[in-house]
Structures are given as structure tokens and as C-alpha cells.
Design a protein around this motif. Structure first.
Motif, PDB file in Angstrom:
ATOM      1  N   TYR A   1      66.847  44.751  51.270  1.00 16.27           N
ATOM      2  CA  TYR A   1      65.784  44.091  50.517  1.00 16.27           C
ATOM      3  C   TYR A   1      64.766  43.479  51.486  1.00 16.27           C
ATOM      4  CZ  TYR A   1      63.737  41.482  46.590  1.00 16.27           C
ATOM      5  OH  TYR A   1      62.882  41.000  45.616  1.00 16.27           O
TER       6      TYR A   1
ATOM      7  N   LEU B   1      60.955  44.380  51.852  1.00  6.95           N
ATOM      8  CA  LEU B   1      60.002  43.289  51.612  1.00  6.95           C
ATOM      9  C   LEU B   1      59.001  43.206  52.767  1.00  6.95           C
ATOM     10  CD1 LEU B   1      59.471  40.788  49.707  1.00  6.95           C
ATOM     11  CD2 LEU B   1      60.863  39.476  51.294  1.00  6.95           C
TER      12      LEU B   1
ATOM     13  N   ILE C   1      57.741  45.957  48.308  1.00  7.17           N
ATOM     14  CA  ILE C   1      58.028  45.225  47.063  1.00  7.17           C
ATOM     15  C   ILE C   1      56.717  44.958  46.327  1.00  7.17           C
ATOM     16  CG2 ILE C   1      58.982  43.095  46.052  1.00  7.17           C
ATOM     17  CD1 ILE C   1      61.259  44.565  47.282  1.00  7.17           C
ATOM     18  N   GLU C   2      55.725  44.503  47.074  1.00  8.14           N
ATOM     19  CA  GLU C   2      54.420  44.227  46.470  1.00  8.14           C
ATOM     20  C   GLU C   2      53.857  45.504  45.839  1.00  8.14           C
ATOM     21  OE1 GLU C   2      51.780  42.254  49.129  1.00  8.14           O
ATOM     22  OE2 GLU C   2      50.094  42.411  47.725  1.00  8.14           O
TER      23      GLU C   2
ATOM     24  N   VAL D   1      61.462  44.975  39.931  1.00  8.95           N
ATOM     25  CA  VAL D   1      62.324  44.942  41.127  1.00  8.95           C
ATOM     26  C   VAL D   1      63.362  43.837  40.950  1.00  8.95           C
ATOM     27  CG1 VAL D   1      62.407  44.700  43.640  1.00  8.95           C
ATOM     28  CG2 VAL D   1      60.397  45.727  42.559  1.00  8.95           C
TER      29      VAL D   1
END
Ligand code: SF4
Lengths: 423, 160
Positions: free
Chosen positions: A340, A344, A349-350, A359
């Protein structure tokens, strides 16, 4: 004695005598893993074995790992009380417990350095076969086996025969380890490797990184395999050096030239197209072109099969700046906290959230249909996980297709099963 | 010798079919039994009688390591399972919890509703309905001992 396979060598060490396939042994366990679903029964069994004794201690607390991943964070009162029970067991026995914090067991175990080449590892989870990616012999057992191992540190095994899967050819564009293993399972069938150690080798496997080898070993159980295993090499060494201080590579853990195999399969994958396992069996495998256009309600990208940074990087590449199609729900779950963090920091993730993806924090998620993200009656799911049995991800009237992260991402853009080479 | 009526199943009966994932927080066999084969064969849990037998094709119990699967069947009163072949983890789990599993090459000759008599010691299945006899694939001595002890818990307990 003739030559030995790597699996026979590992059992010889663990049974303290030279053994070959077919022999029954009582073997020493190097590490035992249990989680929130199968752990409670194992603990109950353990106390039953020690009933009436004053000392109720596990054989070696340093060789046991507990973690929670299937129902995380606790999604019901039953799950909460199972977690509490395991928490207090771990504390009382002095066992390492990662609790809900680290992610899916089969990602966490190798990542945190609990897996070494040549080790004999058991886990009360069928996909424990994943750790063969590092040259360990690791296999899934039930809770009662686990209880007995907790008490004695030993377990009975039939030393398995080995099947050699020799894979050659360069992976074509947008074709991955997941496509290779689906293709193999489709070829040999759901019981094509029952009781056997599936040894993957050949130039393609040599070229695969540890993440890809984990995908291959993870799914050995889907053809009935007792374990998946890859000979450790310099890639294994690199992976372990940063995780285990003072790690020394041991060249013993390899199969002899004259070792005996029950079967050999050869595959040239240089012209393989992306593969999809269709409802309701993992061996119902077709080329993506045959199922292209199938409308999808939910896509799940994650699990111990394909929830690593390498997988999610492919997803990010395929998605680009685009939004997911209207009418499809997409859930992405990195397999562990470490993965993760990597995802990230890379900015994925964005990108995923911008694209309209949900997510979630590291856990098994919808993979087992025991927690959130269930499919309803008649719904169609596409997943990067490893099982599509009827009812696996919710309703027994739902349908699940399995594919690679690239195919899942391409399908997310269209809301239909899509060839990742076309986007 | 014991008798039971047959529930017939096909090939590749997986553990998700036997007990779906959403019931795995339950650890009590009797409670699990209420949901056994819920999606795959909804009438099973209601109608199964103590002493009934499951006969199936290849690869019975494939899939997960959940011991909840054999436990649910045991809780439902299933007396033994006869199959052409078993998935490895299910096979171990069933023996470990004291639920007899018999591998029989002629399992496909058995039909739904047949009355069977099983002689574990001799490894013989007698189909009273069809007036036939089948041989069971023999098991290693120590596995028989685990079964005789009533499962791995008792077996280990006695040897600690
Ligand atoms: S991600 Fe899926 S297959 Fe892997 S351990 Fe979790 S439930 Fe099992």
C-alpha cells in the motif's frame, strides 16, 4: 538413492532422514501461520489436545505467526470475538501477532521475512503454497493439523511426487504470470496436480520477479497441488537480503539433474493471449477474445494472487488518466501495508480514486465473499484473485471471471471484459 | 457394519459449495450444518438424516482449507463420504476430525438414494439397492489409527 527434487530435499531435512516421494514422514515444522478464519478452531483444538495438563504451551512461540486478514476490520460481532480470542491466545503464548495491521497472510509472510528457502512451512489456509516462490515447501493444512502442530511442532506428510512445468518464451505484451498460470490450470484441470508439488522452471520463470513467481505458486492449489515451488536464485537472494539481516544464500535447495518427476509439461508462451477463467471453475479457461464484451458489474483488483505493487503498477499504466466506465464498481485493495505504501508513494492511489475506484485498506476484501463487496443474485464479477467457484464472492447466483490486473483494468475502462492489448 | 442412504454429487465439489465464506465465523458443527450446501443444493440441510452418506465423483472438497466444510457435514450427521477422489486438504481435514472418507474407483456406480452398507475394516461398500459390492482404496496403517482414535486431536493427545 537416485537424485532428489527440491521438495524431497526439504522433506529429508525436516524428517531428519533421506526420503523420496511416496514415503510417509513425521516432519519438523519451521514456521506455522494461522489467521482469523481458521485460527479459532486451531486454538480450540490445541487446548483440547492439552486438556488435563498443567502446562498448556505451544511447542515454540517463535515459530508461529498469527494475523487477521479475512474479516478486517472486524465486520461482525462473530468476527470481533474471533479476533479477541486469537489476540489473547497470542499474548498468553508470546506469539507474534500482526493483528489487523499488515494485510493478507500470503503477502505478509514472505515480506516480513518468515519464509526461507529450504523451510517447511504450514499455514491453515490453502494458498499457503504461495511461499514456494522463495524456494520453501509450504502447504495449506486444516485447523486440526494446525492444532497438532501447535502442540508438537511436527506433522505427518506423504512426501509428494513432483510435476515439472517447464516454461519458455518471452511474455508477450500485456500478458503476465497470471495468464501463464491460468493457461496451465486450464490445460491440466482442477485436479491435474492433486497431491503433487508443482515445480515451475524454464527461462520464463527464471525471468520472473518474486511477485510473478508468487502468482504462479499461489495458484498451484487450483490444480490440486500440494505446493508450488521455484528454485531459489539470485532474485530470491536479492529479495531476502533486504528483509532478513545476515541472510546467506544456500545453494543446496535445487532439484538434482536425475531427480524423478511423475510428469513433465512444457509450454512455450510466446504467443499466449490474455487468459480468463470463466464461471464456475478455475480450470474453465478461455482466451480473452472468446469472452470479450461480457458486461461486468464489479471488478476486484487485489488478493494474495495479484495485489502487489507490480500488479497495481500495471493497473495504473492501463488506466492512465481515464475514468472507469459508468455502471461498473471497481474495488482495489493492495495486499499489504508495505505494498500500500509503495503504491501510495508512486501516486497510484490518487490516480485510482480520481478514476472513480474504491480503494480499501489491506485485507482479503471480496475475494472470499466472507466480508464486504459481495456480488448479488445474477451479478457478474471480474477479479484478479484465484477462485471463481459458485457462491465464492457472494450470491450462489452470481458469476465470477478471473483474469490478470491488466485485463481487469482494461475492463474497468469499458465496463465489459476487454483485451488489455486493445486499450 | 453401518447403513445409510446416498446423496449423490458430481465432480469438483468445492468447499465454497459445501459451506460459503460468509458462515466461517461460526465454529459449531451443528450451527454450520444449517447452512451446508446452501447455495449448491438448498434442500440438503433440511432433509439430510443422521447416518446418510455422500457419494461423489472426482476431486471432492477442492478449494480452501476451511475445516468448517467437513465439520458442517459431520454436524449434519453425514456418516461417511465416498468419492472417486478427494482434494488433498479436505481429505486430511476429514480424517483429522474423524469423518470417514473413502476413495472408491467405482463411486460413479452409486446413485442418489441407494442404500449402502460400509465395512471400514474390510474396505468394502455394499450397495443393497443395486446388489453390488465395491472395493475401497486402502489407506496407510497410521491414517487408519487416526480414524480409529476418532481424529487427530485424540490421536495426538494419546501420544504426547
Ligand atoms: S486474498 Fe483470497 S485467496 Fe488470498 S488468503 Fe485472502 S481470501 Fe484467501
Amino acid at each position: 538413492m537416485s537424485g532428489q527434487t527440491i521438495s524431497e530435499k526439504i522433506f529429508s531435512r525436516a524428517a531428519r532422514k533421506p526420503v523420496l516421494a511416496g514415503e510417509f514422514v513425521l516432519a519438523d515444522i519451521d514456521c506455522a501461520m494461522t489467521h482469523d478464519i481458521t485460527g479459532p478452531l486451531a486454538v480450540k483444538g490445541f487446548y483440547k489436545i492439552l486438556e488435563g495438563r498443567k502446562e498448556k504451551r505451544v511447542w515454540d512461540p517463535d515459530k508461529i505467526v498469527i494475523l487477521f486478514d479475512h474479516q478486517v476490520p472486524a465486520d461482525s460481532l462473530d468476527a470481533a470475538s474471533n479476533h479477541m480470542m486469537l489476540r489473547s491466545f497470542a499474548e498468553e503464548q508470546g506469539i507474534l501477532n500482526y493483528d489487523i495491521y499488515e494485510g493478507v497472510c500470503h503477502q505478509v509472510m514472505p515480506e516480513k521475512g518468515h519464509v526461507l528457502p529450504g523451510d517447511l512451512i504450514i499455514g491453515s489456509d490453502s494458498h499457503t503454497c504461495t511461499y514456494g516462490a522463495l524456494g520453501a515447501f509450504s502447504t495449506g493444512v486444516g485447523s486440526t493439523d494446525m492444532a497438532s502442530a501447535f502442540a508438537t511442532g511436527k506433522l505427518w506428510f506423504k512426501v509428494p511426487q513432483s510435476i515439472k512445468f517447464e516454461i519458455s518464451g518471452k511474455l508477450p505484451d500485456r500478458v503476465y504470470a497470471k495468464d501463464v498460470i491460468l493457461h496451465i490450470i486450464g490445460d491440466v484441470g482442477a485436479d491435474g496436480a492433486t497431491y503433487a508439488a508443482c515445480e515451475y522452471c524454464g527461462p520464463t520463470v527464471k525471468d520472473m520477479n518474486i511477485s510473478e513467481r508468487m502468482t504462479m505458486c499461489n495458484m498451484a492449489i487450483e490444480m490440486g497441488g500440494k505446493a508450488g515451488i521455484v528454485e531459489p536464485d539470485e532474485k530470491t537472494e536479492t529479495y531476502l537480503k533486504v528483509r532478513i539481516p545476515g541472510f546467506k544464500f544456500d545453494s543446496r535447495w535445487r532439484s538434482d539433474e536425475d531427480a524423478d518427476y511423475v510428469r513433465r509439461h512444457e509450454y512455450d508462451i510466446s504467443a499466449l493471449e490474455p487468459q480468463v477463467a470463466c464461471p464456475h471453475n478455475v480450470d474453465n479457461v478461455k482466451g480473452v477474445s472468446e469472452v470479450e464484451g461480457t458486461k461486468i458489474d464489479q471488478i476486484f483488483i487485489g488478493s494474495c494472487t495479484n495485489g502487489r505493487f507490480e500488479d497495481l503498477k500495471v493497473v495504473a499504466e492501463v488506466l492512465g488518466d481515464n475514468k472507469i466506465a459508468e455502471g461498473v464498481r471497481v474495488i482495489i485493495i493492495p495486499a499489504s501495508r508495505d505494498e500500500y505504501m509503495k503504491v501510495l508513494k508512486a501516486g497510484f492511489i490518487e490516480q485510482f480514486v480520481e478514476a472513480g475506484v474504491l480503494v480499501e485498506a489491506p485485507c482479503c476484501g471480496p475475494c472470499m465473499g466472507g466480508s464486504f463487496g459481495l456480488l448479488g443474485d445474477g451479478e457478474i464479477g471480474l477479479a484478479t484473485s484465484n477462485r471463481n467457484f459458485r457462491g465464492r464472492q457472494g450470491s450462489a447466483k452470481a458469476f465470477v471471471y478471473l483474469c490478470s490486473p491488466a485485463t481487469a483494468a482494461a475492463s474497468a475502462l469499458k465496463g465489459r471484459i476487454t483485451d488489455p492489448r486493445a486499450v | 457394519m453401518d447403513k445409510g442412504n446416498v446423496w449423490k454429487f458430481g465432480d469438483n465439489i468445492d468447499t465454497d459449495a459445501i459451506i460459503p465464506g460468509r458462515y466461517l465465523t461460526i465454529n459449531d458443527p451443528k450451527e454450520l450444518a444449517k447452512h451446508v450446501f446452501e447455495g449448491a443444493r438448498p434442500e440438503f440441510a433440511q432433509n439430510v438424516a443422521k447416518g446418510d452418506i455422500i457419494a461423489a465423483g472426482r476431486n471432492f472438497g477442492c478449494g480452501s482449507s476451511r475445516e468448517h466444510a467437513p465439520l458442517a457435514l459431520k454436524g449434519a450427521g453425514i456418516y461417511c463420504i465416498i468419492a472417486k477422489s478427494f482434494a488433498r486438504i479436505f481429505f486430511r481435514n476429514a480424517i483429522n476430525i474423524g469423518l470417514p472418507v473413502l476413495e472408491c474407483k467405482e463411486a460413479e456406480r452409486i446413485s442418489e438414494g441407494d442404500a449402502l452398507k460400509v465395512d471400514f475394516k474390510k474396505g468394502i461398500i455394499e450397495n443393497e439397492t443395486k446388489k453390488e459390492k465395491y472395493q475401497v482404496v486402502s489407506m496407510p496403517e497410521f491414517i487408519l489409527k487416526i480414524m480409529e482414535s476418532g481424529g487427530l486431536i485424540e490421536y495426538t493427545k494419546a501420544r504426547l
